[in-house]
Design an enzyme around this catalytic site. Sequence first.
Site, short mmCIF file in Angstrom:
data_model
loop_
_atom_site.label_atom_id
_atom_site.label_comp_id
_atom_site.label_asym_id
_atom_site.label_seq_id
_atom_site.Cartn_x
_atom_site.Cartn_y
_atom_site.Cartn_z
N ARG A 1 42.31 -47.95 -154.62
CA ARG A 1 41.70 -47.03 -153.63
C ARG A 1 40.20 -47.24 -153.46
O ARG A 1 39.47 -46.37 -153.00
CB ARG A 1 41.97 -45.57 -153.98
CG ARG A 1 43.45 -45.26 -154.02
CD ARG A 1 43.71 -43.78 -154.08
NE ARG A 1 45.14 -43.55 -154.31
CZ ARG A 1 45.70 -43.54 -155.50
NH1 ARG A 1 44.97 -43.68 -156.58
NH2 ARG A 1 47.00 -43.36 -155.61
N LYS B 1 31.52 -52.70 -142.39
CA LYS B 1 32.81 -52.84 -141.69
C LYS B 1 33.61 -53.94 -142.38
O LYS B 1 33.10 -55.04 -142.61
CB LYS B 1 32.60 -53.23 -140.23
CG LYS B 1 32.20 -52.07 -139.34
CD LYS B 1 32.22 -52.49 -137.88
CE LYS B 1 31.83 -51.35 -136.98
NZ LYS B 1 31.73 -51.77 -135.55
N GLU C 1 24.55 -63.25 -132.04
CA GLU C 1 24.25 -61.90 -132.54
C GLU C 1 22.74 -61.73 -132.75
O GLU C 1 22.22 -60.62 -132.67
CB GLU C 1 25.01 -61.62 -133.84
CG GLU C 1 26.53 -61.68 -133.73
CD GLU C 1 27.15 -60.50 -132.97
OE1 GLU C 1 26.42 -59.57 -132.58
OE2 GLU C 1 28.39 -60.52 -132.78
N LYS D 1 19.68 -54.09 -137.73
CA LYS D 1 21.01 -53.52 -137.94
C LYS D 1 20.92 -52.32 -138.90
O LYS D 1 21.58 -51.29 -138.70
CB LYS D 1 21.97 -54.58 -138.48
CG LYS D 1 23.37 -54.03 -138.60
CD LYS D 1 24.46 -55.04 -138.57
CE LYS D 1 25.80 -54.32 -138.62
NZ LYS D 1 26.94 -55.21 -138.70
N GLU E 1 29.92 -45.34 -136.58
CA GLU E 1 29.99 -45.67 -135.16
C GLU E 1 30.44 -44.49 -134.29
O GLU E 1 31.30 -44.62 -133.42
CB GLU E 1 30.92 -46.88 -134.92
CG GLU E 1 30.65 -47.55 -133.58
CD GLU E 1 31.37 -48.89 -133.42
OE1 GLU E 1 31.28 -49.73 -134.33
OE2 GLU E 1 32.00 -49.07 -132.38
N ARG F 1 25.62 -46.54 -133.32
CA ARG F 1 26.13 -47.85 -133.75
C ARG F 1 26.85 -48.59 -132.62
O ARG F 1 26.97 -49.81 -132.66
CB ARG F 1 27.02 -47.70 -134.99
CG ARG F 1 27.39 -49.04 -135.60
CD ARG F 1 27.95 -48.94 -137.00
NE ARG F 1 28.26 -50.26 -137.52
CZ ARG F 1 28.55 -50.53 -138.79
NH1 ARG F 1 28.57 -49.57 -139.67
NH2 ARG F 1 28.82 -51.76 -139.17
N ASN G 1 27.42 -53.06 -129.96
CA ASN G 1 28.47 -53.73 -129.17
C ASN G 1 27.93 -54.29 -127.86
O ASN G 1 28.71 -54.72 -127.00
CB ASN G 1 29.62 -52.75 -128.87
CG ASN G 1 30.30 -52.30 -130.16
OD1 ASN G 1 30.44 -53.08 -131.09
ND2 ASN G 1 30.68 -51.04 -130.21
N HIS H 1 29.59 -57.12 -126.01
CA HIS H 1 30.85 -57.40 -126.71
C HIS H 1 32.11 -57.12 -125.89
O HIS H 1 33.13 -57.77 -126.13
CB HIS H 1 30.92 -56.64 -128.03
CG HIS H 1 30.19 -57.34 -129.14
ND1 HIS H 1 28.84 -57.62 -129.09
CD2 HIS H 1 30.63 -57.83 -130.34
CE1 HIS H 1 28.49 -58.24 -130.21
NE2 HIS H 1 29.55 -58.38 -130.98
N HIS I 1 34.27 -60.13 -125.91
CA HIS I 1 35.63 -60.16 -126.50
C HIS I 1 36.65 -60.64 -125.48
O HIS I 1 37.60 -61.37 -125.83
CB HIS I 1 36.04 -58.77 -126.99
CG HIS I 1 35.43 -58.40 -128.31
ND1 HIS I 1 35.16 -57.10 -128.66
CD2 HIS I 1 35.05 -59.16 -129.36
CE1 HIS I 1 34.62 -57.07 -129.87
NE2 HIS I 1 34.54 -58.31 -130.32
N HIS J 1 32.87 -66.59 -131.52
CA HIS J 1 32.49 -65.21 -131.19
C HIS J 1 31.06 -65.14 -130.63
O HIS J 1 30.81 -64.50 -129.60
CB HIS J 1 32.62 -64.36 -132.45
CG HIS J 1 32.18 -62.95 -132.28
ND1 HIS J 1 32.93 -62.03 -131.59
CD2 HIS J 1 31.06 -62.29 -132.71
CE1 HIS J 1 32.29 -60.86 -131.60
NE2 HIS J 1 31.16 -61.00 -132.27
N1 GLY Z 1 29.06 -55.85 -135.59
C1 GLY Z 1 28.83 -54.55 -135.12
C2 GLY Z 1 28.81 -53.53 -136.21
O1 GLY Z 1 28.77 -53.86 -137.37
O2 GLY Z 1 28.85 -52.36 -135.91
#
Ligand code: GLY
Length: 369
Positions: free
Chosen positions: A134, A156, A198, A239, A249, A253, A257, A260, A264, A276
């Site tokens: 967990r 993430k 990025e 970031k 997010e 956050r 994007n 993106h 995408h 990407h």
């Molecule tokens: N790559 C975008 C984020 O980490 O929110």
Amino acid sequence: MSSAHMGTHGAVELRTIEVPTASRSYEVLVGSGLLDSIGPRIKQATGSSHPIVVSDSNVAPLYLDRTLAALERAELASASFAMPAGEVNKHLGTLGDVCQAIAEAELSRDDVVVALGGGVVGDLAGFAAAIYMRGIQVVQVPTSLLAMVDSSVGGKTAIDATAGKNLLGAFLQPSLVVADVDTLSTLTPEVFVDGIGEVVKHALLADEALFEELSEHPLKQDGEKDYLARVVARNVEIKRDVVAQDERESGLRQTLNLGHTIGHAIEAASGYRLGHGHCVAAGLCCMARATERLGWSEAGMAERVERCVAAQGLPTTTDAPIDELLRQAAFDKKRHGQTVNVVVPTAVGSCEIRTITLEEFSHIVELGC
Ligand code: GLY
């Protein structure tokens, strides 16, 4: 505190960026020669006595032995596992193999997964750490530019499902991130350049001076290493400033994007053959062209974004058919029913989130792509 390491192109300053988030605060170290001193740093940041290093079939032959030796010098008895490289392997089957390796190595709740590799390794090993018992700790050791400036920071983690990329995942902030810019020298030129997508995005979002610098001075794999390290560290700060305010997010956050949704769609339309970062770069240009024509961005924006993207050797356009882009965008997981949140670059260094209808989004794609 800062120190310097003599690389092949002069001294590289060690930069430390503190990342405070609601769930965990940690340091991101950016410098040269860091792999060899990773043992005490991991020991201090995690308190683990028994890490497992998860890497992949590209990175392990280059850096796994050095990493394990560094851990051994710090008296950390470490296990290791190398997954097959590539996004195509970022799936449940490989996740199962990594979890199995962690269990067989008998990691306890106090131990740590060390993710040594690019974005795929970081995402998958991070997710394994998030679900083993967990949730145990993860240390990210990114070896690609994309992973250093983006995916290793912010917590993430994810794997892909047949229905789409990154559909299964969890938030797990790392206990430490160690970005050794020396590892960038062994990337293929295409993978190195891919990470710059990025970098341009971050500069466009939040740092006009960096954006101008990038428009004049391409990042080079074999160029001035301290410039590279400074740019990586500045990207981490940009970031950090976002994820420290909005870890999950729910608002700010989403600005990460930028480029993106279209990016995408370009990526999916290429059958994931285009990288990407290449797709994000083209997506930034499409957004800038469209939003300038709509009067949502300052005059001259599109030309400036195209110039920066082109200076870094990335594409400014896509040859994917508009219909296909719209079809792919309809599956985007950032969509909310009949609306989509898009990030508008209002000026170089600032942006805003707009909720628009799918019709308005189609218009943006038609105007910009
Ligand atoms: N790559 C975008 C984020 O980490 O929110």
